[in-house]
Design a protein around this motif. Structure first.
Motif, PDB file in Angstrom:
ATOM      1  N   GLU A   1     -14.241   5.528 -12.803  1.00 16.30           N
ATOM      2  CA  GLU A   1     -14.631   4.130 -12.652  1.00 16.30           C
ATOM      3  C   GLU A   1     -13.512   3.173 -13.046  1.00 16.30           C
ATOM      4  N   ALA A   2     -12.526   3.672 -13.798  1.00 14.31           N
ATOM      5  CA  ALA A   2     -11.388   2.829 -14.192  1.00 14.31           C
ATOM      6  C   ALA A   2     -10.345   2.713 -13.090  1.00 14.31           C
ATOM      7  N   MET A   3     -10.573   3.388 -11.990  1.00 12.89           N
ATOM      8  CA  MET A   3      -9.625   3.359 -10.885  1.00 12.89           C
ATOM      9  C   MET A   3      -9.557   1.953 -10.282  1.00 12.89           C
ATOM     10  N   ALA A   4      -8.358   1.410 -10.188  1.00 14.25           N
ATOM     11  CA  ALA A   4      -8.193   0.071  -9.629  1.00 14.25           C
ATOM     12  C   ALA A   4      -8.342   0.121  -8.117  1.00 14.25           C
ATOM     13  N   GLY A   5      -9.275  -0.655  -7.596  1.00 19.33           N
ATOM     14  CA  GLY A   5      -9.417  -0.767  -6.149  1.00 19.33           C
ATOM     15  C   GLY A   5      -8.464  -1.815  -5.621  1.00 19.33           C
ATOM     16  N   LEU A   6      -7.674  -1.460  -4.634  1.00 21.46           N
ATOM     17  CA  LEU A   6      -6.643  -2.351  -4.110  1.00 21.46           C
ATOM     18  C   LEU A   6      -6.894  -2.660  -2.651  1.00 21.46           C
ATOM     19  N   SER A   7      -6.574  -3.873  -2.265  1.00 19.46           N
ATOM     20  CA  SER A   7      -6.529  -4.234  -0.849  1.00 19.46           C
ATOM     21  C   SER A   7      -5.100  -4.067  -0.363  1.00 19.46           C
ATOM     22  N   PRO A   8      -4.882  -3.853   0.948  1.00 17.97           N
ATOM     23  CA  PRO A   8      -3.524  -3.613   1.452  1.00 17.97           C
ATOM     24  C   PRO A   8      -2.516  -4.703   1.097  1.00 17.97           C
ATOM     25  N   GLY A   9      -2.971  -5.939   0.865  1.00 19.08           N
ATOM     26  CA  GLY A   9      -2.036  -7.010   0.522  1.00 19.08           C
ATOM     27  C   GLY A   9      -1.840  -7.220  -0.958  1.00 19.08           C
ATOM     28  N   ASP A  10      -2.482  -6.392  -1.806  1.00 22.73           N
ATOM     29  CA  ASP A  10      -2.363  -6.566  -3.248  1.00 22.73           C
ATOM     30  C   ASP A  10      -0.967  -6.178  -3.742  1.00 22.73           C
ATOM     31  N   ALA A  11      -0.623  -6.688  -4.921  1.00 21.98           N
ATOM     32  CA  ALA A  11       0.737  -6.544  -5.447  1.00 21.98           C
ATOM     33  C   ALA A  11       1.245  -5.102  -5.514  1.00 21.98           C
ATOM     34  N   PRO A  12       0.438  -4.121  -5.978  1.00 26.46           N
ATOM     35  CA  PRO A  12       0.984  -2.760  -6.052  1.00 26.46           C
ATOM     36  C   PRO A  12       1.437  -2.211  -4.696  1.00 26.46           C
ATOM     37  N   LEU A  13       0.686  -2.495  -3.626  1.00 28.25           N
ATOM     38  CA  LEU A  13       1.114  -2.012  -2.313  1.00 28.25           C
ATOM     39  C   LEU A  13       2.313  -2.802  -1.797  1.00 28.25           C
ATOM     40  N   VAL A  14       2.391  -4.064  -2.157  1.00 27.80           N
ATOM     41  CA  VAL A  14       3.582  -4.851  -1.816  1.00 27.80           C
ATOM     42  C   VAL A  14       4.787  -4.269  -2.544  1.00 27.80           C
ATOM     43  N   GLN A  15       4.602  -3.906  -3.821  1.00 27.80           N
ATOM     44  CA  GLN A  15       5.683  -3.277  -4.582  1.00 27.80           C
ATOM     45  C   GLN A  15       6.098  -1.951  -3.957  1.00 27.80           C
ATOM     46  N   LEU A  16       5.119  -1.178  -3.526  1.00 29.34           N
ATOM     47  CA  LEU A  16       5.423   0.102  -2.884  1.00 29.34           C
ATOM     48  C   LEU A  16       6.272  -0.118  -1.642  1.00 29.34           C
ATOM     49  N   GLY A  17       5.923  -1.131  -0.849  1.00 35.00           N
ATOM     50  CA  GLY A  17       6.702  -1.457   0.329  1.00 35.00           C
ATOM     51  C   GLY A  17       8.104  -1.904  -0.026  1.00 35.00           C
ATOM     52  N   ALA A  18       8.222  -2.665  -1.115  1.00 37.73           N
ATOM     53  CA  ALA A  18       9.548  -3.119  -1.552  1.00 37.73           C
ATOM     54  C   ALA A  18      10.411  -1.945  -1.991  1.00 37.73           C
ATOM     55  N   MET A  19       9.795  -0.967  -2.649  1.00 38.25           N
ATOM     56  CA  MET A  19      10.518   0.249  -3.035  1.00 38.25           C
ATOM     57  C   MET A  19      11.012   0.994  -1.802  1.00 38.25           C
ATOM     58  N   ALA A  20      10.136   1.101  -0.818  1.00 45.03           N
ATOM     59  CA  ALA A  20      10.518   1.785   0.418  1.00 45.03           C
ATOM     60  C   ALA A  20      11.703   1.092   1.070  1.00 45.03           C
ATOM     61  N   GLU A  21      11.637  -0.224   1.113  1.00 44.28           N
ATOM     62  CA  GLU A  21      12.724  -0.984   1.732  1.00 44.28           C
ATOM     63  C   GLU A  21      14.009  -0.862   0.930  1.00 44.28           C
ATOM     64  N   ALA A  22      13.902  -0.937  -0.405  1.00 42.02           N
ATOM     65  CA  ALA A  22      15.094  -0.876  -1.262  1.00 42.02           C
ATOM     66  C   ALA A  22      15.811   0.460  -1.139  1.00 42.02           C
TER      67      ALA A  22
END
Length: 255
Positions: free
Chosen positions: A51-72
């Motif tokens: 239940e402590a699992m954070a639910g994320l939407s595709p535009g939320d910061a962690p997925l944006v960060q993941l995309g930034a890592m991929a790009e970097a």
């Protein structure tokens, strides 16, 4: 194309820590020449977070960060996360490159009461992205154990299936990782990149044994049962033309 698989012990409920681990692996995989990195099921929040699992939407910061890592690091990343909808929670995987919106796959076959109590199943989907001419399909863990799912992607032209997973340690787990997954690759004449969690997160213990399998069923790279690992292999469909000719299942399906 060189493909990397990250076997990792995620930190339950600590998205920042898990993002850091994935980012470090992306940097190392890129340095090794990989074009895509596959991380485990629910890698961002930790499979056992409950239940402590954070639910994320595709535009939320962690997925944006993941995309930034991929790009970097100039590498595509496939990673599992809990995706929140308006009135549902999906066990999902995101394909990110940094240059576009994430491509999302949602798990259709939930395993056991833990997943069924937390998540909503999606209808079976055919999600395929193209990277450097390679067609990459996505499934999550239990999905790959149903031959219909893999065959559907094969018939849609997938060369490789990325499978974030959380295969639990158990009597049948080694068979699934070392035999069933290679059979899925063999009977559909494609590659499978199978990325498991490892060790224990306090709630579950995992089988490990992440692997990259070729169309002829051979393991191109494998991780051990215990501990984090980063494995890489070169995926070249043309190198397995002879295997496809000998084992022409897709061509001969209709007699």
């Amino acid at each position: 194309m060189r493909v990397a698989v990250l076997q990792m012990q995620a930190v339950p409920g600590d998205v920042d820590a898990n993002l850091t681990r994935i980012g470090d692996a992306a940097a190392r995989a890129s340095d090794m020449g990989a074009r895509v990195l596959v991380a485990p099921e629910l890698a961002l929040g930790g499979y056992g977070a409950g239940e402590a699992m954070a639910g994320l939407s595709p535009g939320d910061a962690p997925l944006v960060q993941l995309g930034a890592m991929a790009e970097a690091h100039d590498i595509a990343i496939v990673a599992g996360f809990a995706e929140k909808g308006e009135a549902c929670l999906h066990n999902s995987a995101a394909f990110v490159t940094g240059g576009a919106a994430p491509v999302i796959y949602r798990k259709s076959h939930l395993y056991g009461p833990y997943e069924k109590d937390l998540f909503d199943p999606a209808a079976p989907q055919t999600v395929i992205v193209t990277l450097g001419g390679l067609k990459i399909g996505m499934l999550i863990c239990y999905d790959v154990e149903f031959p219909e799912n893999v065959r559907r992607l094969a018939l849609a032209g997938a060369d490789l299936i990325a499978v974030p997973t959380a295969l639990p340690l158990g009597p049948d787990a080694a068979f699934i990782a070392s035999t069933m997954v290679p059979v899925r690759a063999f009977e559909n004449q494609l590659f499978i990149a199978y990325a498991d969690n490892c060790s224990t997160d306090g709630r579950f213990a995992y089988q490990g044994m992440s692997t990259i399998v070729a169309p002829d069923g051979t393991a191109l790279a494998s991780a051990p049962v215990e501990g984090d690992a980063l494995i890489v292999a070169d995926v070249d469909p043309d190198a397995f033309a002879a295997s496809r000719e000998r084992n022409s299942y897709l061509r001969d399906m209709d007699g």
